[in-house]
Scaffold this active site. Structure first.
Site, PDB file in Angstrom:
ATOM      1  N   LYS A  77       6.008  -0.401 -16.713  1.00 13.65           N
ATOM      2  CA  LYS A  77       5.190  -1.548 -17.147  1.00 13.65           C
ATOM      3  C   LYS A  77       4.011  -1.050 -17.985  1.00 13.65           C
ATOM      4  CE  LYS A  77       2.735  -1.343 -12.718  1.00 13.65           C
ATOM      5  NZ  LYS A  77       2.697  -1.901 -11.354  1.00 13.65           N
ATOM      6  N   TYR A 104     -27.306   4.867 -27.984  1.00 15.47           N
ATOM      7  CA  TYR A 104     -27.733   3.483 -27.742  1.00 15.47           C
ATOM      8  C   TYR A 104     -28.645   3.408 -26.539  1.00 15.47           C
ATOM      9  CZ  TYR A 104     -24.386   1.254 -30.952  1.00 15.47           C
ATOM     10  OH  TYR A 104     -23.708   0.826 -32.054  1.00 15.47           O
TER      11      TYR A 104
HETATM   12  C1  LIG Z   1       2.911  -0.823 -10.434  1.00 18.17           C
HETATM   13  C2  LIG Z   1       3.848  -0.979  -9.320  1.00 18.17           C
HETATM   14  C3  LIG Z   1       4.563   0.130  -8.826  1.00 18.17           C
HETATM   15  C4  LIG Z   1       4.274   1.550  -9.250  1.00 18.17           C
HETATM   16  O1  LIG Z   1       3.168   1.988  -8.521  1.00 18.17           O
HETATM   17  P1  LIG Z   1       2.605   3.500  -8.623  1.00 18.17           P
HETATM   18  O2  LIG Z   1       1.489   3.515  -7.658  1.00 18.17           O
HETATM   19  O3  LIG Z   1       2.163   3.659 -10.046  1.00 18.17           O
HETATM   20  O4  LIG Z   1       3.721   4.396  -8.273  1.00 18.17           O
HETATM   21  C5  LIG Z   1       5.547  -0.095  -7.879  1.00 18.17           C
HETATM   22  N1  LIG Z   1       5.795  -1.339  -7.423  1.00 18.17           N
HETATM   23  C6  LIG Z   1       5.097  -2.426  -7.838  1.00 18.17           C
HETATM   24  C7  LIG Z   1       5.402  -3.750  -7.262  1.00 18.17           C
HETATM   25  C8  LIG Z   1       4.101  -2.276  -8.778  1.00 18.17           C
HETATM   26  O5  LIG Z   1       3.381  -3.338  -9.175  1.00 18.17           O
END
Ligand SMILES: *Cc1c(COP(=O)(O)O)cnc(C)c1O
Length: 377
Positions: free
Chosen positions: A51, A272
């Site tokens: 993702k 800044y």
């Molecule tokens: C993002 C996500 C993962 C992966 O999690 P990590 O901690 O990056 O391994 C797995 N399952 C779900 C439902 C997620 O949202």
């Protein structure tokens, strides 16, 4: 090899390449991380969570590499992400959408071949109606809430869902799943609470294989593995468990170019808000990345970059496109226009930067943005 990249880079002089920053993504290390996780969970299978553009590293490069390594299950968060991913993978790979369906997109989802994660009775009904409309069987994953209160069918809807599943022949359930809220904290009791709840759900739906552990969950042991695990951050080199040695190999390296250096007397204001004032004669360098490049403003006067393994602290505020560092400890002339400093690499891990910024490795990775020159190795 990791060090080798740095040596190449730092021997480059002004103008070679000419980018403001180089984001190097080591696909061989990614593949070894996948192998390691797959071995850890065997005989369960390891999926890949890709993702948010594979946590910012480029799903178009990451997913095919993992497919070549034997991965056949890919998770994204949104339908749009599955549309760009699907054509990159052969037909025997499945693409799962964690957020499931949105009202009105079920037919498009069904036609695209993605597999939605069914998070509610509404999702189930929507998917069943798409199956009826199209007159075919559609695949699905059923997600249950086991204590995170984020996504998934709540306990009180489980019996209703079980009845709906029994009555519906047009949906093929591939997995039942849930997600751990505290998997990075191996000592947290919530892990075993959620596992116990998942075991009860598995007993209520005994015909379906279980998909449960994320990266942290994998290292909680076999009891968390089910049939399919869903690592994300560990694939990309992030530490799966907080406070323990990171068993994964780094995948990302970030080097940023110097755009200007100067030598200033005591009492000089920097950046800044003039939040930093020098206390003595100081040599400064300004580097070409800022909060628009994923180096959070919370690194202002905190955190550092490295040159020749020497720590160079951030001074003053992080700007949108630049950061000023104190280079007084380096030999004069070591850094000049176009020289590269290490932001992520052998001397500074993702977790180091995340800690200094008051955030987590996930947020650093997914924020790196599109302005660095990307090099895949
Ligand atoms: C993002 C996500 C993962 C992966 O999690 P990590 O901690 O990056 O391994 C797995 N399952 C779900 C439902 C997620 O949202």
């Amino acid at each position: 090899m990791y060090i080798g990249i740095q040596e190449d880079r730092q021997s480059e002089t002004t103008g070679t390449g000419g980018a403001s920053g180089y984001l190097t993504i080591d696909l061989a290390a990614l593949a070894r991380n996948y192998e390691k996780l797959a071995a850890e969970v065997a005989p369960a299978r390891a999926a890949a969570v890709v993702k948010a553009d594979a946590y910012g590293l480029g799903a178009d490069r990451v997913a095919p590499r993992l497919y070549a390594q034997g991965c056949r299950h890919f998770f994204v968060a949104q339908f749009g992400e599955s549309l760009s991913l699907r054509p990159l993978l052969a037909a025997d790979a499945s693409v799962f959408v964690l957020n499931g369906l949105q009202p009105g997109n079920e037919l498009a989802c069904a036609r695209s071949g993605m597999v939605p994660v069914i998070n509610s009775l509404d999702h189930w009904r929507q998917w069943a109606s798409a199956a009826r409309t199209l007159g075919r069987t559609l695949p699905a994953v059923l997600q249950f809430d086991t204590g995170m209160s984020r996504l998934g069918v709540p306990a009180e809807d489980r019996a209703t869902l079980a009845d709906l599943v029994k009555a519906e022949s047009r949906i093929e359930v591939l997995f039942i799943m849930s997600h751990l809220a505290c998997a990075d904290d191996a000592d947290n009791d919530q892990n075993s609470d959620q596992r116990a709840e998942m075991d009860r759900i598995a007993a209520e739906f005994p015909e379906f294989p279980v998909c449960f552990a994320n990266s942290g969950g994998i290292f909680l042991g076999n009891a968390y593995h089910g049939a399919l695990c869903r690592p994300g951050i560990a694939l990309y080199g992030g530490a799966p468990t907080e406070g323990r040695a990171n068993p994964m190999e780094p995948v990302v390296r970030l080097d940023v170019a110097v755009v200007q250096t100067r030598s200033v007397p005591a009492g000089t204001r920097v950046g800044y808000g003039a939040s930093h004032v020098t206390t003595g004669q100081t040599r400064l360098a300004t580097i070409a990345a800022g909060y628009a490049d994923g180096l959070p403003r919370s690194l202002s006067s905190r955190g550092a970059v490295y040159c020749d393994g020497i720590r160079l602290p951030v001074v003053g505020r992080v700007s949108m496109d630049s950061i000023t560092i104190d280079i007084s400890v380096l030999p004069e002339g070591r850094l000049k226009l176009g020289s590269l400093v290490e932001v992520l690499g052998p001397h500074q891990t993702l977790e180091d930067v995340a800690r200094d910024a008051g955030t987590i490795s996930y947020e650093i990775l997914t924020s790196l943005g599109q302005r660095y020159e990307r090099q895949y190795r």
